[in-house]
Design a protein around this motif. Structure first.
Motif, short mmCIF file in Angstrom:
data_model
loop_
_atom_site.label_atom_id
_atom_site.label_comp_id
_atom_site.label_asym_id
_atom_site.label_seq_id
_atom_site.Cartn_x
_atom_site.Cartn_y
_atom_site.Cartn_z
N ILE A 1 18.43 1.91 -3.08
CA ILE A 1 19.41 1.91 -1.98
C ILE A 1 19.62 3.34 -1.45
CG2 ILE A 1 21.84 1.52 -1.41
CD1 ILE A 1 21.75 -0.85 -3.40
N LEU A 2 19.76 4.29 -2.39
CA LEU A 2 19.98 5.67 -1.95
C LEU A 2 18.79 6.22 -1.17
CD1 LEU A 2 21.86 7.32 -4.97
CD2 LEU A 2 22.79 6.54 -2.78
N SER A 3 17.58 5.87 -1.61
CA SER A 3 16.43 6.39 -0.86
C SER A 3 16.35 5.75 0.52
CB SER A 3 15.13 6.23 -1.65
OG SER A 3 15.00 4.93 -2.10
N LEU A 4 16.72 4.47 0.61
CA LEU A 4 16.75 3.84 1.94
C LEU A 4 17.79 4.50 2.84
CD1 LEU A 4 16.41 0.05 1.05
CD2 LEU A 4 14.76 1.46 2.28
N LEU A 5 18.96 4.80 2.26
CA LEU A 5 20.00 5.45 3.05
C LEU A 5 19.55 6.86 3.47
CD1 LEU A 5 23.29 4.40 1.17
CD2 LEU A 5 22.23 3.36 3.17
N TRP A 6 18.78 7.48 2.57
CA TRP A 6 18.28 8.83 2.89
C TRP A 6 17.31 8.77 4.08
CZ3 TRP A 6 13.67 11.67 2.71
CH2 TRP A 6 13.84 13.06 2.77
N PHE A 7 16.46 7.75 4.09
CA PHE A 7 15.54 7.59 5.22
C PHE A 7 16.29 7.38 6.53
CE2 PHE A 7 12.10 6.40 2.15
CZ PHE A 7 11.19 7.32 2.59
N LYS A 8 17.48 6.79 6.41
CA LYS A 8 18.25 6.49 7.62
C LYS A 8 19.38 7.49 7.82
CE LYS A 8 17.15 1.65 6.89
NZ LYS A 8 16.84 0.94 8.14
N ARG A 9 19.24 8.66 7.20
CA ARG A 9 20.37 9.60 7.19
C ARG A 9 20.78 10.05 8.59
NH1 ARG A 9 15.75 11.77 5.76
NH2 ARG A 9 15.09 13.84 6.46
N ASP A 10 19.80 10.22 9.48
CA ASP A 10 20.15 10.67 10.83
C ASP A 10 21.04 9.65 11.53
OD1 ASP A 10 18.67 12.85 10.34
OD2 ASP A 10 16.88 12.17 11.43
N LYS A 11 20.60 8.41 11.45
CA LYS A 11 21.34 7.32 12.09
C LYS A 11 22.75 7.19 11.52
CE LYS A 11 20.71 2.47 13.16
NZ LYS A 11 19.97 1.27 12.75
N ILE A 12 22.82 7.26 10.18
CA ILE A 12 24.13 7.13 9.52
C ILE A 12 25.01 8.31 9.89
CG2 ILE A 12 25.30 7.04 7.28
CD1 ILE A 12 22.75 5.64 6.20
N GLY A 13 24.41 9.48 9.99
CA GLY A 13 25.16 10.68 10.36
C GLY A 13 25.75 10.54 11.75
N ARG A 14 24.95 10.05 12.68
CA ARG A 14 25.45 9.86 14.05
C ARG A 14 26.58 8.84 14.08
NH1 ARG A 14 20.03 9.94 15.46
NH2 ARG A 14 19.92 7.69 15.64
N TRP A 15 26.42 7.82 13.21
CA TRP A 15 27.43 6.74 13.17
C TRP A 15 28.76 7.26 12.64
CZ3 TRP A 15 28.71 3.28 8.69
CH2 TRP A 15 29.48 2.18 9.08
N LEU A 16 28.64 8.13 11.62
CA LEU A 16 29.86 8.64 10.99
C LEU A 16 30.55 9.66 11.86
CD1 LEU A 16 28.69 8.93 7.28
CD2 LEU A 16 30.20 7.21 8.27
N LYS A 17 29.75 10.37 12.71
CA LYS A 17 30.36 11.37 13.60
C LYS A 17 30.08 10.99 15.05
CE LYS A 17 29.01 14.76 10.53
NZ LYS A 17 28.05 15.82 10.41
N PRO A 18 30.79 9.98 15.55
CA PRO A 18 30.46 9.44 16.87
C PRO A 18 30.63 10.47 17.99
CG PRO A 18 32.49 8.47 16.00
CD PRO A 18 31.91 9.30 14.93
N ASN A 19 31.47 11.50 17.78
CA ASN A 19 31.72 12.47 18.85
C ASN A 19 30.49 13.30 19.17
OD1 ASN A 19 34.32 11.57 18.91
ND2 ASN A 19 35.03 13.15 17.43
N THR A 20 29.65 13.47 18.16
CA THR A 20 28.49 14.32 18.41
C THR A 20 27.34 13.52 18.99
OG1 THR A 20 27.67 13.93 16.22
CG2 THR A 20 29.08 15.87 16.52
N HIS B 60 27.02 -3.45 13.28
CA HIS B 60 25.98 -3.79 12.31
C HIS B 60 25.58 -2.63 11.40
CE1 HIS B 60 24.75 -8.03 13.09
NE2 HIS B 60 25.78 -7.82 13.90
N ASN B 61 26.02 -1.42 11.74
CA ASN B 61 25.80 -0.31 10.82
C ASN B 61 26.64 -0.45 9.55
OD1 ASN B 61 23.90 0.93 12.36
ND2 ASN B 61 25.30 2.40 13.31
N TRP B 62 27.58 -1.39 9.58
CA TRP B 62 28.40 -1.62 8.38
C TRP B 62 27.55 -2.14 7.22
CZ3 TRP B 62 33.27 -0.50 6.81
CH2 TRP B 62 34.09 0.09 7.76
N ILE B 63 26.31 -2.48 7.51
CA ILE B 63 25.39 -2.88 6.44
C ILE B 63 25.25 -1.75 5.41
CG2 ILE B 63 23.31 -2.07 7.68
CD1 ILE B 63 23.27 -5.29 5.73
N TYR B 64 25.37 -0.50 5.86
CA TYR B 64 25.18 0.62 4.92
C TYR B 64 26.30 0.69 3.88
CZ TYR B 64 21.75 1.76 8.47
OH TYR B 64 20.72 1.68 9.33
#
Lengths: 338, 202
Positions: free
Chosen positions: B181-200, B149-153
């Protein structure tokens, strides 16, 4: 008013209004005394007869123009319909007033069209100017029913009133050096809100300019309209005078013209400047050359149908006017010169 | 009023707010009162409606967190499904009224026009999210549900480009949407970051 001729017999196209309707209109005009009187009276008096085309003498204090009626019959008997007048005047691309299709009707009232001046200059032996009244009195007015095909893949069938562009050019004695005709729209930011802000005006350069090759401009189909549906042009449709080039996409048919300049070089045109890969100089209607974002193979004819009552038709080369204009482009690669 | 009651009412209002405009727009379009070109009108309305609902869906968690109303999160699935509903009518209307249900033409347009395949890929994501939204799908997917469901981003950006690209010249509106949209993504940057780098992920 003297309707010198109508194109309704000239074109076999069944897109245009049936001749019988035209004759009915003629007889209506006769009954009203326009045609008969026009034939009898000398030219200066004829100008008075044309007055019904203009606003009332006692204009209201507002800039809003009064449009005058002619009891025009809007539907013919063959079943091919003209686009309803209220759709022709409420669905417009005229970025000077905003980019939404409804903006021109909502904001074009701010435009003063009288007084008006059109300059004809450049490579001509006899440059001249037309004042507002001249637009309706200097040339014999005709009615032309043309299909207007927008590059956005919709089209309308509109009864224009005006005169051939060639008549105007002939009066200027075009010099033999001239190869192109450039057109310019009014630049008046205090009346045209789109020109004050790139956000309202869609970030295209103003004033809007257009151009034709001289032989295109001299083609009998190229038309200068001062009216539609038997009334003078509403502001949103390009009052007081606009170009109509029916075999090209609608954006070539520049509105509210202030200057017509003969040149030996291809003039800059607004859409060609802002997106040359999408809008060529020629902009001939061509079902085989797609716009990058939509197919041009077919179009939706704007009629009075609702969602389930749409008329979608195949787009014809040169918008169906190939017989009259295809020879202008003999030997040209129309995919390259789109 | 209990939280359950409140949730019921809020959901009822969401149904009303989502269904009223689309019903009215169809009514106007069918009866030719929706401007000169009812087809364009309905296609644009459902498209922009889907984008608005996508943005609201993204806002739900932020609103719930900011106002400390955890129950509000329970409206997100409903709003997300309405987003899909609008997007589906958008695609269907394009196919039906613009292309007269010609299948080959639909595929042809899809392949030929980048702005359409971008929009379509956004729609495929929304489709996957919609079919994995029932509770049993959520149970079955377990931990992976969130990853799906993170594919919503990315979908929000694809849909935005589709919208931007469909415009002829006027870009004010798309730019405002991009900002949101960009400001919403910015608010969720931590979550998106974790999603993009699953190893960390810890």
């Amino acid at each position: 008013m003297r309707i010198v001729k109508s194109n309704r017999a000239q074109f076999k196209d069944n897109q245009i209004t049936d001749e019988s309707v035209f004759n009915e209109k003629r007889s209506l005009l006769k009954k009203l005394g326009f045609v008969g009187a026009g034939a009898l009276l000398s030219t200066p008096a004829q100008a008075d007869i044309l007055d019904w085309f203009k606003s009332d003498e006692q204009k209201p204090a507002t800039k809003t123009q009064t449009l005058r009626d002619l009891n025009f019959q809007t539907q013919d008997k063959s079943g091919v319909k003209l686009t309803p007048e209220d759709k022709v005047t409420s669905y417009n691309n005229f970025y000077e007033f905003g980019t939404d299709k409804k903006d021109p009707k909502a904001y074009a009232d701010a435009l003063t069209t009288d007084p008006w001046q059109v300059k004809i200059n450049g490579l001509v032996d006899k440059p001249f100017k037309l004042e507002y009244d001249d637009l309706f009195s200097q040339f014999s007015l005709e009615e032309r029913v043309y299909r207007l095909r927008c590059v956005e893949a919709w089209s309308m069938v509109i009864p224009w009133v005006g005169f051939p562009l060639a008549s105007l050019l002939k009066r200027a004695n075009v010099s033999s050096k001239a190869k192109y005709v450039g057109f310019k729209t009014l630049y008046r930011p205090d009346e045209m809100r789109g020109q004050t802000s790139r956000f309202i005006g869609g970030s295209i350069p103003f004033p809007y300019t257009e151009g034709l090759r001289l032989d295109e401009a001299m083609n009998p189909l190229a038309f200068l309209a001062v009216g539609l549906y038997g009334k003078n042009l509403p502001n949103q449709n390009g009052a007081p005078i606009r170009l109509v080039v029916p075999w090209k996409y609608g954006f070539k048919s520049i509105k509210s013209i202030t200057e017509i300049t003969l040149t030996d070089k291809q003039p800059d045109t607004t859409w060609n400047l802002s997106a040359p890969s999408e809008y060529g100089f020629y902009a001939n209607v061509n079902p085989n050359v797609d716009h990058p974002r939509w197919s041009q193979a077919s179009e939706r004819l704007i009629t009075d149908g609702g969602l389930f009552n749409q008329e979608r038709i195949k787009t014809l080369p040169f918008n169906g006017y190939g017989e009259q204009v295809a020879s202008l482009y003999k030997g040209m690669n129309l995919k390259r010169y789109f | 009023m209990t939280k359950q009651h409140l949730l019921w009412w809020v959901k009822a209002v969401i149904h009303l707010l989502a269904l009223t405009p689309i019903t009215l727009n169809y009514y106007w379009s069918i009866t030719d009162q929706n401007g000169a070109d009812p087809v364009k009108a309905i296609i644009h309305f459902t498209g922009i409606g889907a984008l608005n609902l996508l943005i609201i869906t993204l806002m739900v968690s932020l609103i719930a967190k900011y106002f400390k109303k955890a129950w509000f999160m329970q409206t997100r699935r409903l709003i997300g499904l309405y987003c899909f509903f609008y997007a589906a009518t958008h695609v269907l209307n394009f196919w039906w009224f613009e292309l007269n249900f010609q299948f080959t033409l639909f595929i042809e347009e899809l392949v030929k026009r980048p702005y359409i395949w971008l929009g379509m890929s956004g729609f495929v994501i929304l489709f996957v999210l919609a079919v994995t939204s029932p509770f049993f799908a959520k149970r079955k997917l377990g931990k992976n549900w969130q990853l799906v469901h993170n594919w919503i981003y990315p979908a929000s950006l694809l849909v935005w480009i589709h919208f931007y690209w469909s415009r002829k010249a006027d870009i004010t509106e798309p730019l405002i949407y991009l900002l949101i949209i960009l400001s919403l993504l910015w608010f969720k940057r931590d979550k998106i970051g974790r999603w993009l780098k699953p190893n960390t992920r810890t």
